[in-house]
Design a protein around this motif. Structure first.
Motif, PDB file in Angstrom:
ATOM      1  N   VAL A 205       0.553   0.247  -6.824  1.00 19.96           N
ATOM      2  CA  VAL A 205       0.306   0.322  -5.387  1.00 19.96           C
ATOM      3  C   VAL A 205      -1.071  -0.286  -5.114  1.00 19.96           C
ATOM      4  O   VAL A 205      -1.950  -0.260  -5.979  1.00 19.96           O
ATOM      5  CB  VAL A 205       0.388   1.791  -4.896  1.00 19.96           C
ATOM      6  CG1 VAL A 205      -0.719   2.632  -5.525  1.00 19.96           C
ATOM      7  CG2 VAL A 205       0.350   1.876  -3.378  1.00 19.96           C
ATOM      8  N   GLN A 206      -1.233  -0.840  -3.926  1.00 17.26           N
ATOM      9  CA  GLN A 206      -2.512  -1.430  -3.554  1.00 17.26           C
ATOM     10  C   GLN A 206      -3.226  -0.531  -2.561  1.00 17.26           C
ATOM     11  O   GLN A 206      -2.610  -0.016  -1.615  1.00 17.26           O
ATOM     12  CB  GLN A 206      -2.297  -2.811  -2.929  1.00 17.26           C
ATOM     13  CG  GLN A 206      -3.592  -3.565  -2.636  1.00 17.26           C
ATOM     14  CD  GLN A 206      -3.320  -4.931  -2.045  1.00 17.26           C
ATOM     15  OE1 GLN A 206      -2.408  -5.100  -1.245  1.00 17.26           O
ATOM     16  NE2 GLN A 206      -4.098  -5.921  -2.428  1.00 17.26           N
TER      17      GLN A 206
ATOM     18  N   SER B 193      -4.578   9.702  -3.950  1.00 16.01           N
ATOM     19  CA  SER B 193      -3.474  10.291  -4.713  1.00 16.01           C
ATOM     20  C   SER B 193      -2.536  11.070  -3.793  1.00 16.01           C
ATOM     21  O   SER B 193      -1.308  11.033  -3.967  1.00 16.01           O
ATOM     22  CB  SER B 193      -4.012  11.194  -5.819  1.00 16.01           C
ATOM     23  OG  SER B 193      -4.697  12.306  -5.281  1.00 16.01           O
ATOM     24  N   ASP B 194      -3.082  11.759  -2.806  1.00 16.29           N
ATOM     25  CA  ASP B 194      -2.242  12.462  -1.834  1.00 16.29           C
ATOM     26  C   ASP B 194      -1.392  11.489  -1.035  1.00 16.29           C
ATOM     27  O   ASP B 194      -0.214  11.751  -0.745  1.00 16.29           O
ATOM     28  CB  ASP B 194      -3.113  13.278  -0.868  1.00 16.29           C
ATOM     29  CG  ASP B 194      -3.753  14.483  -1.546  1.00 16.29           C
ATOM     30  OD1 ASP B 194      -4.752  14.993  -1.010  1.00 16.29           O
ATOM     31  OD2 ASP B 194      -3.233  14.908  -2.616  1.00 16.29           O
ATOM     32  N   ARG B 195      -1.985  10.365  -0.695  1.00 16.83           N
ATOM     33  CA  ARG B 195      -1.296   9.368   0.138  1.00 16.83           C
ATOM     34  C   ARG B 195      -0.108   8.756  -0.592  1.00 16.83           C
ATOM     35  O   ARG B 195       0.916   8.463   0.023  1.00 16.83           O
ATOM     36  CB  ARG B 195      -2.292   8.289   0.557  1.00 16.83           C
ATOM     37  CG  ARG B 195      -1.751   7.267   1.553  1.00 16.83           C
ATOM     38  CD  ARG B 195      -2.869   6.355   2.015  1.00 16.83           C
ATOM     39  NE  ARG B 195      -3.912   7.114   2.693  1.00 16.83           N
ATOM     40  CZ  ARG B 195      -5.167   6.690   2.845  1.00 16.83           C
ATOM     41  NH1 ARG B 195      -5.539   5.530   2.321  1.00 16.83           N
ATOM     42  NH2 ARG B 195      -6.044   7.413   3.494  1.00 16.83           N
ATOM     43  N   ILE B 196      -0.241   8.540  -1.900  1.00 15.86           N
ATOM     44  CA  ILE B 196       0.837   7.863  -2.636  1.00 15.86           C
ATOM     45  C   ILE B 196       1.719   8.835  -3.414  1.00 15.86           C
ATOM     46  O   ILE B 196       2.666   8.418  -4.086  1.00 15.86           O
ATOM     47  CB  ILE B 196       0.261   6.803  -3.600  1.00 15.86           C
ATOM     48  CG1 ILE B 196      -0.614   7.457  -4.680  1.00 15.86           C
ATOM     49  CG2 ILE B 196      -0.510   5.747  -2.830  1.00 15.86           C
ATOM     50  CD1 ILE B 196      -1.093   6.475  -5.737  1.00 15.86           C
ATOM     51  N   GLY B 197       1.404  10.131  -3.332  1.00 13.78           N
ATOM     52  CA  GLY B 197       2.264  11.127  -3.951  1.00 13.78           C
ATOM     53  C   GLY B 197       2.162  11.210  -5.461  1.00 13.78           C
ATOM     54  O   GLY B 197       3.152  11.526  -6.131  1.00 13.78           O
ATOM     55  N   VAL B 198       0.989  10.937  -6.010  1.00 18.12           N
ATOM     56  CA  VAL B 198       0.757  11.051  -7.453  1.00 18.12           C
ATOM     57  C   VAL B 198      -0.420  11.992  -7.659  1.00 18.12           C
ATOM     58  O   VAL B 198      -1.446  11.863  -6.985  1.00 18.12           O
ATOM     59  CB  VAL B 198       0.451   9.675  -8.095  1.00 18.12           C
ATOM     60  CG1 VAL B 198       0.170   9.839  -9.589  1.00 18.12           C
ATOM     61  CG2 VAL B 198       1.606   8.708  -7.876  1.00 18.12           C
TER      62      VAL B 198
ATOM     63  N   SER C 109       0.815  -1.218   0.000  1.00 20.38           N
ATOM     64  CA  SER C 109       0.000   0.000   0.000  1.00 20.38           C
ATOM     65  C   SER C 109       0.849   1.270   0.000  1.00 20.38           C
ATOM     66  O   SER C 109       0.293   2.376  -0.017  1.00 20.38           O
ATOM     67  CB  SER C 109      -0.931   0.005   1.220  1.00 20.38           C
ATOM     68  OG  SER C 109      -0.184  -0.019   2.423  1.00 20.38           O
ATOM     69  N   LEU C 110       2.177   1.111   0.007  1.00 22.64           N
ATOM     70  CA  LEU C 110       3.068   2.268  -0.029  1.00 22.64           C
ATOM     71  C   LEU C 110       3.650   2.416  -1.431  1.00 22.64           C
ATOM     72  O   LEU C 110       3.834   1.428  -2.140  1.00 22.64           O
ATOM     73  CB  LEU C 110       4.205   2.097   0.984  1.00 22.64           C
ATOM     74  CG  LEU C 110       3.792   1.973   2.455  1.00 22.64           C
ATOM     75  CD1 LEU C 110       5.012   1.748   3.331  1.00 22.64           C
ATOM     76  CD2 LEU C 110       3.013   3.207   2.913  1.00 22.64           C
ATOM     77  N   PRO C 111       3.964   3.644  -1.848  1.00 17.31           N
ATOM     78  CA  PRO C 111       4.530   3.842  -3.195  1.00 17.31           C
ATOM     79  C   PRO C 111       5.933   3.254  -3.311  1.00 17.31           C
ATOM     80  O   PRO C 111       6.649   3.111  -2.321  1.00 17.31           O
ATOM     81  CB  PRO C 111       4.540   5.366  -3.355  1.00 17.31           C
ATOM     82  CG  PRO C 111       4.538   5.902  -1.957  1.00 17.31           C
ATOM     83  CD  PRO C 111       3.763   4.920  -1.141  1.00 17.31           C
ATOM     84  N   ASP C 112       6.306   2.891  -4.557  1.00 13.55           N
ATOM     85  CA  ASP C 112       7.659   2.410  -4.884  1.00 13.55           C
ATOM     86  C   ASP C 112       8.023   1.114  -4.158  1.00 13.55           C
ATOM     87  O   ASP C 112       9.200   0.876  -3.854  1.00 13.55           O
ATOM     88  CB  ASP C 112       8.713   3.487  -4.568  1.00 13.55           C
ATOM     89  CG  ASP C 112       8.431   4.804  -5.277  1.00 13.55           C
ATOM     90  OD1 ASP C 112       8.046   4.755  -6.466  1.00 13.55           O
ATOM     91  OD2 ASP C 112       8.590   5.867  -4.643  1.00 13.55           O
ATOM     92  N   GLN C 113       7.039   0.274  -3.909  1.00 12.42           N
ATOM     93  CA  GLN C 113       7.310  -0.979  -3.205  1.00 12.42           C
ATOM     94  C   GLN C 113       7.017  -2.215  -4.063  1.00 12.42           C
ATOM     95  O   GLN C 113       7.665  -3.238  -3.886  1.00 12.42           O
ATOM     96  CB  GLN C 113       6.481  -1.058  -1.908  1.00 12.42           C
ATOM     97  CG  GLN C 113       6.828  -0.005  -0.883  1.00 12.42           C
ATOM     98  CD  GLN C 113       8.223  -0.177  -0.330  1.00 12.42           C
ATOM     99  OE1 GLN C 113       8.676  -1.277  -0.065  1.00 12.42           O
ATOM    100  NE2 GLN C 113       8.941   0.940  -0.171  1.00 12.42           N
TER     101      GLN C 113
END
Length: 524
Positions: A331-332, A343-348, A318-322
């Motif tokens: 991301v999940q 989108s705010d949470r994953i930085g996109v 659930s975290l970006p770049d993982q």
């Protein structure tokens, strides 16, 4: 050319061939999928398993013989496992147990393809007496093995434990594992992990790696359902093969006689290519609604399993770049929320995320769903997809990481209302103008990967099975997840499998669901 030069050239060629063969040996990965589990293997265990993988390739002639047996028998084995609701990954166990030698006998007097002792064979309804030994019948013994594995998995809800219990027995496995793995979907393998599971992984890697090109001997297995009393002598004349040939592939009848107590499956080998690969495509539906009918001359449509394919650090999906989703950054979603919050949470940026995932404005993010953070592709890694009940064009595009517009364009289909269960959608090639979309009949309202092939050489389904497949549309139920519920508990409540729930609702390998999430369920 001088003799010494010729000898030297032969030596060089042998060295090069040996290096090429070694280069093709699949390597044990740090992480792989098995059934519905993510298996993480540490470096020490990888070295240990790799020794077993290498050993499979040590004798090329022996490996080739095994490959040929795999090509002949696996379509039957895969079909029977699917019918029983057992993950197809368990098929590698039969190679581990017997090398697909029908009359193999162990030091503990276990017999046949799946190595049953007589008492265990009788527990799973196999006939073993002085006339018939169904442990040596590929269809009957696989049904028995599937029943045995499914029963044990009901105790663990973990296919690794169920697999080890095949060797230890249910009581032994419970004493060994306790309840530490019950319901778990991530398994760590190290030097202390059970040797039987590590040996299984070696067979799965050796025979299941995409780098392994199985030999094609130009032969295929034919099945015939036979109601006795009759003999192999009489059947040999009927099928146009020798009696010796039937005896070789039907060791389960001890004296060449087939009794009349019930129907038995007789198998034999024919030259050429199978008209329709078993366990891949369902029987043709009557032509309705302008849909093309699939016949024995139609292409073989192979349903893809294990999509979307997830790799990387799945514990932090659930975290970006993982993680990678179908080899794309993704991301999940850990919980249902708005697209803006996600989108705010994953930085996109929200608009970018919406474009990357073919989402409309205002659409919500669903818990457990995978979303891409880089552009999807114009084509998928597999050629076709058989539509399952409840799927949409968008869900299919997400499943394979293919752009929604590309999926629609390749199949000349624009609206979800035009999507029918059993349709065979192209994921790579564009369908020709005016070409109708083929449609296959699903054996159950379950996912299409459980569809079973029917050819003229395979027995017609029983009346009960025909009644089951004649259902035009399954009923659709919506279940709202409440506190404490698991996919396993929900599946038991509605009489479906966990894999069906996951497929119908695009739930990833970690089985993440959240309170308040609405699950679609199809029942006959």
């Amino acid at each position: 050319m001088k003799k010494t030069q010729i000898t030297y050239l032969i030596f060089i060629l042998l060295v090069l061939f040996g290096r090429e063969s070694m280069a093709q040996i699949p390597q044990v990965p740090a992480e792989l999928e098995f059934a519905d589990l993510i298996v993480r293997i540490n470096s020490q265990a990888r070295r240990e398993i790799q020794l077993d993988v290498d050993a499979q390739y040590r004798n090329p002639s022996y490996f080739k013989i095994k490959q040929e047996r795999v090509n002949l028998y696996m379509p039957i084995i895969e079909r029977e496992l699917r019918n029983a609701g057992v993950p197809v990954d368990l098929k590698y166990l039969v190679i581990q147990e017997s090398g697909l030698i029908g009359d193999a006998v162990s030091t503990s007097n276990a017999v046949g393809f799946w190595q049953f002792k007589q008492g265990t064979a009788e527990e799973v309804f196999l006939r073993v007496d002085n006339q018939i030994d169904e442990r040596k019948n590929i269809v009957s013994s696989t049904k028995g093995a599937a029943l045995y594995l499914q029963k044990h998995n009901n105790s663990f809800d973990n296919w690794m434990c169920a697999l080890v219990s095949y060797q230890m027995g249910l009581g032994g496995a419970k004493a060994y594992f306790g309840s530490q793995y019950n319901g778990k979907r991530i398994v760590d393998v190290d030097r202390n992990s059970h040797w039987y599971f590590k040996k299984f992984l070696a067979h799965k890697i050796a025979f299941g790696s995409p780098t392994v090109m199985l030999t094609n001997s130009g032969r295929y297995m034919v099945e015939e359902r036979v109601q006795g009393p009759t003999t192999l002598t009489a059947l040999a004349k009927k099928y146009g093969v020798t009696e010796k040939h039937l005896q070789e592939y039907n060791l389960w009848t001890r004296n060449g006689k087939i009794p009349g107590d019930r129907a038995y499956t007789v198998v034999y080998v024919k030259d050429g290519s199978a008209p329709i690969q078993q366990a891949v495509i369902a029987a043709a539906q009557p032509q309705t609604g302008g849909q093309a009918v699939v016949t024995s001359s139609s292409p073989v449509y192979k349903q893809a399993d294990s999509y979307p394919r997830i790799a990387g650090n799945t514990t932090k999906a659930s975290l970006p770049d993982q993680i990678k989703v179908n080899n794309l950054d993704g991301v999940q979603a850990a919980q249902a929320t708005t697209l803006g919050t996600f989108s705010d949470r994953i930085g996109v940026k929200e608009n970018k995320l919406r474009r990357l995932n073919d989402l409309d404005k205002g659409e919500r993010v669903e818990a457990g769903e995978y979303y891409y953070t880089e552009k999807k592709k114009a084509s998928a890694e597999v050629a076709t997809h058989i539509v399952r009940p409840g799927e949409t064009l968008w869900s299919i595009s997400q499943k394979y990481g293919i752009k929604l517009a590309a999926l629609k364009s390749k199949n000349r289909i624009r609206k979800d209302r035009d999507l029918k269960a059993g349709m065979v959608l192209n994921l790579q090639e564009h369908r020709k103008r005016g070409e109708e979309i083929p449609r296959v009949k699903l054996n159950t309202p379950a996912p299409a990967r459980q569809a079973v092939a029917t050819t003229t050489s395979v027995a017609s389904p029983s009346p009960a099975a025909q009644d089951n497949t004649s259902v035009a549309q399954p009923s659709r139920i919506t279940h709202t997840v409440s506190s404490g519920e698991t996919l396993f508990a929900i599946s038991k409540k509605y009489g479906v499998t966990v894999n069906q729930l996951k497929d119908w609702n695009n739930i990833g390998t970690q089985n993440i669901i959240s309170i308040g999430q609405k699950l679609v369920i199809f029942r006959p």
